[in-house]
Scaffold this motif. Structure first.
Motif, PDB file in Angstrom:
ATOM      1  N   LEU A 246       0.565  -1.373   0.183  1.00 33.24           N
ATOM      2  CA  LEU A 246      -0.167  -0.130   0.201  1.00 33.24           C
ATOM      3  C   LEU A 246       0.857   1.475  -0.079  1.00 33.24           C
ATOM      4  O   LEU A 246       2.050   1.212   1.083  1.00 33.24           O
ATOM      5  CB  LEU A 246      -0.988  -0.140   1.019  1.00 33.24           C
ATOM      6  N   PRO A 247       0.851   2.017  -1.072  1.00 37.18           N
ATOM      7  CA  PRO A 247       0.867   3.424  -0.958  1.00 37.18           C
ATOM      8  C   PRO A 247       1.139   3.704   0.445  1.00 37.18           C
ATOM      9  O   PRO A 247      -0.438   3.960   1.456  1.00 37.18           O
ATOM     10  CB  PRO A 247       0.803   4.515  -1.836  1.00 37.18           C
ATOM     11  N   ALA A 248       2.296   4.499   1.095  1.00 31.06           N
ATOM     12  CA  ALA A 248       2.939   5.545   2.726  1.00 31.06           C
ATOM     13  C   ALA A 248       1.475   6.038   2.182  1.00 31.06           C
ATOM     14  O   ALA A 248       0.553   7.099   3.692  1.00 31.06           O
ATOM     15  CB  ALA A 248       3.629   5.934   2.326  1.00 31.06           C
ATOM     16  N   ALA A 249       1.001   6.661   1.054  1.00 32.03           N
ATOM     17  CA  ALA A 249       0.343   8.727   1.148  1.00 32.03           C
ATOM     18  C   ALA A 249      -1.825   7.851   1.515  1.00 32.03           C
ATOM     19  O   ALA A 249      -1.881   8.512   1.610  1.00 32.03           O
ATOM     20  CB  ALA A 249      -0.087   8.829  -0.686  1.00 32.03           C
ATOM     21  N   LEU A 250      -1.546   6.439   1.097  1.00 30.25           N
ATOM     22  CA  LEU A 250      -3.211   5.964   2.168  1.00 30.25           C
ATOM     23  C   LEU A 250      -3.481   5.726   3.152  1.00 30.25           C
ATOM     24  O   LEU A 250      -3.776   4.665   3.466  1.00 30.25           O
ATOM     25  CB  LEU A 250      -2.890   5.254   0.756  1.00 30.25           C
ATOM     26  N   ASP A 252      -3.419   7.434   6.401  1.00 33.20           N
ATOM     27  CA  ASP A 252      -4.352   7.109   7.027  1.00 33.20           C
ATOM     28  C   ASP A 252      -5.725   6.637   6.739  1.00 33.20           C
ATOM     29  O   ASP A 252      -7.097   7.000   7.650  1.00 33.20           O
ATOM     30  CB  ASP A 252      -4.274   8.908   6.926  1.00 33.20           C
ATOM     31  N   TYR A 253      -5.744   5.514   5.831  1.00 35.49           N
ATOM     32  CA  TYR A 253      -7.263   5.070   5.964  1.00 35.49           C
ATOM     33  C   TYR A 253      -7.124   3.500   6.008  1.00 35.49           C
ATOM     34  O   TYR A 253      -6.140   3.098   6.415  1.00 35.49           O
ATOM     35  CB  TYR A 253      -6.851   4.644   4.241  1.00 35.49           C
ATOM     36  N   ALA A 254      -8.119   2.814   6.867  1.00 30.48           N
ATOM     37  CA  ALA A 254      -8.385   1.302   6.632  1.00 30.48           C
ATOM     38  C   ALA A 254      -7.934   0.667   5.591  1.00 30.48           C
ATOM     39  O   ALA A 254      -9.519  -0.468   5.771  1.00 30.48           O
ATOM     40  CB  ALA A 254      -9.454   1.084   8.196  1.00 30.48           C
ATOM     41  N   LEU A 255      -7.439   0.297   5.216  1.00 26.13           N
ATOM     42  CA  LEU A 255      -7.376  -0.458   3.624  1.00 26.13           C
ATOM     43  C   LEU A 255      -6.408  -1.782   4.308  1.00 26.13           C
ATOM     44  O   LEU A 255      -5.894  -1.788   4.961  1.00 26.13           O
ATOM     45  CB  LEU A 255      -6.336   0.714   3.302  1.00 26.13           C
ATOM     46  N   GLU A 256      -6.937  -2.743   3.377  1.00 22.82           N
ATOM     47  CA  GLU A 256      -6.471  -4.063   3.298  1.00 22.82           C
ATOM     48  C   GLU A 256      -6.099  -4.188   1.914  1.00 22.82           C
ATOM     49  O   GLU A 256      -7.182  -3.650   1.319  1.00 22.82           O
ATOM     50  CB  GLU A 256      -7.296  -4.789   4.251  1.00 22.82           C
ATOM     51  N   LEU A 257      -5.175  -4.494   1.954  1.00 23.17           N
ATOM     52  CA  LEU A 257      -4.710  -6.062   0.726  1.00 23.17           C
ATOM     53  C   LEU A 257      -4.998  -6.361   0.500  1.00 23.17           C
ATOM     54  O   LEU A 257      -4.367  -7.536   1.306  1.00 23.17           O
ATOM     55  CB  LEU A 257      -3.193  -5.232  -0.353  1.00 23.17           C
ATOM     56  N   ALA A 258      -5.871  -7.354  -0.304  1.00 24.49           N
ATOM     57  CA  ALA A 258      -5.856  -9.064  -0.169  1.00 24.49           C
ATOM     58  C   ALA A 258      -4.694  -9.535  -1.249  1.00 24.49           C
ATOM     59  O   ALA A 258      -3.129  -8.468  -0.964  1.00 24.49           O
ATOM     60  CB  ALA A 258      -6.971  -8.776  -1.849  1.00 24.49           C
ATOM     61  N   ALA A 259      -4.272 -10.802  -0.292  1.00 18.83           N
ATOM     62  CA  ALA A 259      -3.085 -11.656  -0.421  1.00 18.83           C
ATOM     63  C   ALA A 259      -2.633 -11.298  -2.056  1.00 18.83           C
ATOM     64  O   ALA A 259      -1.600 -11.971  -2.255  1.00 18.83           O
ATOM     65  CB  ALA A 259      -2.956 -13.126   0.117  1.00 18.83           C
ATOM     66  N   GLY A 261      -2.912  -9.473  -3.782  1.00 13.45           N
ATOM     67  CA  GLY A 261      -2.887  -8.416  -4.411  1.00 13.45           C
ATOM     68  C   GLY A 261      -3.921  -7.414  -5.288  1.00 13.45           C
ATOM     69  O   GLY A 261      -3.990  -6.034  -5.990  1.00 13.45           O
ATOM     70  N   HIS A 262      -4.895  -8.189  -5.870  1.00 20.10           N
ATOM     71  CA  HIS A 262      -5.966  -7.608  -6.808  1.00 20.10           C
ATOM     72  C   HIS A 262      -7.429  -7.462  -6.277  1.00 20.10           C
ATOM     73  O   HIS A 262      -7.914  -6.531  -6.942  1.00 20.10           O
ATOM     74  CB  HIS A 262      -6.528  -9.193  -7.705  1.00 20.10           C
ATOM     75  N   GLU A 263      -7.452  -7.186  -4.878  1.00 16.93           N
ATOM     76  CA  GLU A 263      -7.978  -6.295  -4.360  1.00 16.93           C
ATOM     77  C   GLU A 263      -7.445  -5.502  -3.268  1.00 16.93           C
ATOM     78  O   GLU A 263      -7.396  -5.853  -2.535  1.00 16.93           O
ATOM     79  CB  GLU A 263      -9.493  -6.808  -3.185  1.00 16.93           C
ATOM     80  N   LEU A 264      -8.332  -4.314  -2.627  1.00 19.14           N
ATOM     81  CA  LEU A 264      -8.179  -3.365  -1.751  1.00 19.14           C
ATOM     82  C   LEU A 264      -9.542  -3.172  -0.502  1.00 19.14           C
ATOM     83  O   LEU A 264     -10.682  -2.337  -2.079  1.00 19.14           O
ATOM     84  CB  LEU A 264      -8.032  -1.689  -2.609  1.00 19.14           C
ATOM     85  N   ILE A 265      -9.237  -3.567   0.210  1.00 13.65           N
ATOM     86  CA  ILE A 265     -10.433  -3.469   1.019  1.00 13.65           C
ATOM     87  C   ILE A 265     -10.761  -2.238   1.820  1.00 13.65           C
ATOM     88  O   ILE A 265      -9.557  -2.197   3.007  1.00 13.65           O
ATOM     89  CB  ILE A 265     -10.601  -4.425   1.413  1.00 13.65           C
ATOM     90  N   TYR A 266     -11.397  -1.172   1.696  1.00 14.03           N
ATOM     91  CA  TYR A 266     -11.795  -0.273   2.679  1.00 14.03           C
ATOM     92  C   TYR A 266     -13.381  -0.116   4.096  1.00 14.03           C
ATOM     93  O   TYR A 266     -13.987  -0.190   3.400  1.00 14.03           O
ATOM     94  CB  TYR A 266     -11.791   1.010   2.124  1.00 14.03           C
ATOM     95  N   ARG A 282     -10.688   9.724  -4.721  1.00 15.73           N
ATOM     96  CA  ARG A 282      -9.799  10.195  -5.871  1.00 15.73           C
ATOM     97  C   ARG A 282      -8.236  10.448  -5.087  1.00 15.73           C
ATOM     98  O   ARG A 282      -7.038  10.845  -6.296  1.00 15.73           O
ATOM     99  CB  ARG A 282      -9.520  11.977  -4.721  1.00 15.73           C
ATOM    100  N   ARG A 283      -8.385  10.142  -3.918  1.00 17.59           N
ATOM    101  CA  ARG A 283      -6.377  10.114  -3.691  1.00 17.59           C
ATOM    102  C   ARG A 283      -5.451   8.323  -4.250  1.00 17.59           C
ATOM    103  O   ARG A 283      -4.375   8.831  -5.000  1.00 17.59           O
ATOM    104  CB  ARG A 283      -6.240   9.984  -2.097  1.00 17.59           C
ATOM    105  N   LEU A 284      -6.892   7.978  -4.458  1.00 16.76           N
ATOM    106  CA  LEU A 284      -6.013   6.650  -5.368  1.00 16.76           C
ATOM    107  C   LEU A 284      -6.167   6.858  -6.673  1.00 16.76           C
ATOM    108  O   LEU A 284      -5.493   6.123  -7.470  1.00 16.76           O
ATOM    109  CB  LEU A 284      -7.291   4.990  -5.491  1.00 16.76           C
ATOM    110  N   GLY A 285      -6.665   8.149  -7.401  1.00 13.27           N
ATOM    111  CA  GLY A 285      -6.292   8.265  -8.735  1.00 13.27           C
ATOM    112  C   GLY A 285      -4.699   8.695  -8.712  1.00 13.27           C
ATOM    113  O   GLY A 285      -3.944   8.806  -9.317  1.00 13.27           O
TER     114      GLY A 285
END
Length: 313
Positions: A246-250, A252-259, A261-266, A282-285
């Protein structure tokens, strides 16, 4: 909840119960149940649900505290209080050799009510029992026997109805029929108190939810408010290209990356939903992370209940 004035038809204050064995089943319970609502009382086995209901219904005496049922003290003014209450126990218990009509009419007489065959007929018709009125209880199916228990509880025209696991052992179709019957009773002015192990039953029917754990009421809340406050949501984004980190810029969000790497869970709550999702996208973009699909999911009342009980423990 429907509009109009609301008052407490059951008022529990400072209620405790310690049995002779030393087991403290209830620890200073305070609870008000509103007139004309469907109130679901949830709790794990041994939490104190049955003891609380038994005290309100006059079956068990409290150690300390008071309970008023429609303004009547359940200990000092037992007869008046009990006449206001109908109880449908979890266990089926009625005379197998009596007819449906006789057993329901006899239940009315137990409360000193004058004979009223028109009321008994209405109750049986409302419960789809009229064509079975002359059948012996022993010949009925389990679902029909449970309807007879409800008819007995309604025979003396109570304003408060307790349903203890009303659909235990009942098939799905009959369960939904009974849900509709309970709603009709509520519409007629009867206050319904429901205990159930089917969490979806409470989620489907209740106006308010009470949770009891280890003899204490840990939460009482309007169902809609409870779902909004404690229900968690998840937004799952299916990514165009897999990520390894996950990028450091994100961060501050409760994000989880699937094993893979194809899914991002918020994971987010109702407040974050209003302000955070658009900003997250917007920040993902900005980070050059594109997605090709998204879906949302929300925690159920069962998830909330399990979390509450776990936290209380």
């Amino acid at each position: 909840m429907r509009g109009g004035p609301v008052k407490g038809i059951i008022s529990v204050s400072g209620l405790t119960k310690t049995y002779a064995s030393g087991h403290q089943a209830l620890k200073t319970v305070d609870l008000d149940i509103r007139q004309g609502e469907i109130f679901a009382l949830l709790g794990p086995n041994g939490a104190g649900k049955t003891t609380l209901i038994s005290i309100i219904c006059g079956i068990v005496n409290p150690s300390t505290g008071t309970v008023l049922a429609d303004g009547h003290d359940v200990v000092k003014d037992y007869r008046a209080a009990r006449s206001k209450i109908g109880l449908v126990p979890q266990e089926l218990n009625t005379d197998a050799f009596e007819t449906v009509w006789a057993t329901v009419r006899f239940s009315r007489g137990l409360f000193g009510k004058p004979r009223n065959d028109a009321h008994i007929e209405k109750v049986l018709r409302d419960l789809s029992l009229w064509d079975k009125k002359d059948a012996k209880i022993m010949t009925l199916s389990g679902g029909m026997k449970r309807r007879v228990m409800i008819a007995k509880a309604l025979s003396h025209e109570p304003s408060i109805l307790f349903l203890d696991e009303p659909t235990a052992g009942v098939d799905v179709e009959l369960r939904r029929d009974m849900w509709e019957m309970v709603r009709a009773l509520r519409a007629s002015g009867v206050t319904i108190i429901l205990t159930t192990h089917y969490i979806e039953e409470a989620e489907e029917m209740a106006d308010r939810i009470g949770v009891i754990s280890k003899g204490e009421i840990i939460l009482v809340e309007d169902k809609a408010v409870l779902m909004r406050k404690l229900g968690k949501k998840q937004l799952t984004l299916q990514l165009q290209s897999p990520l390894t980190t996950l990028p450091a810029a994100l961060s501050d969000y409760a994000l989880e990356l699937a094993a893979d790497g194809h899914e991002l869970i918020y994971s987010f709550d109702a407040q974050a939903e209003e302000t955070g999702i658009a900003e997250l996208l917007r920040r993902l973009g900005d980070q050059g992370i594109d997605f090709k699909d998204l879906r949302t999911s929300q925690s159920s009342l069962e998830d909330i209940f399990v979390s509450l009980v776990r936290d209380a423990a």
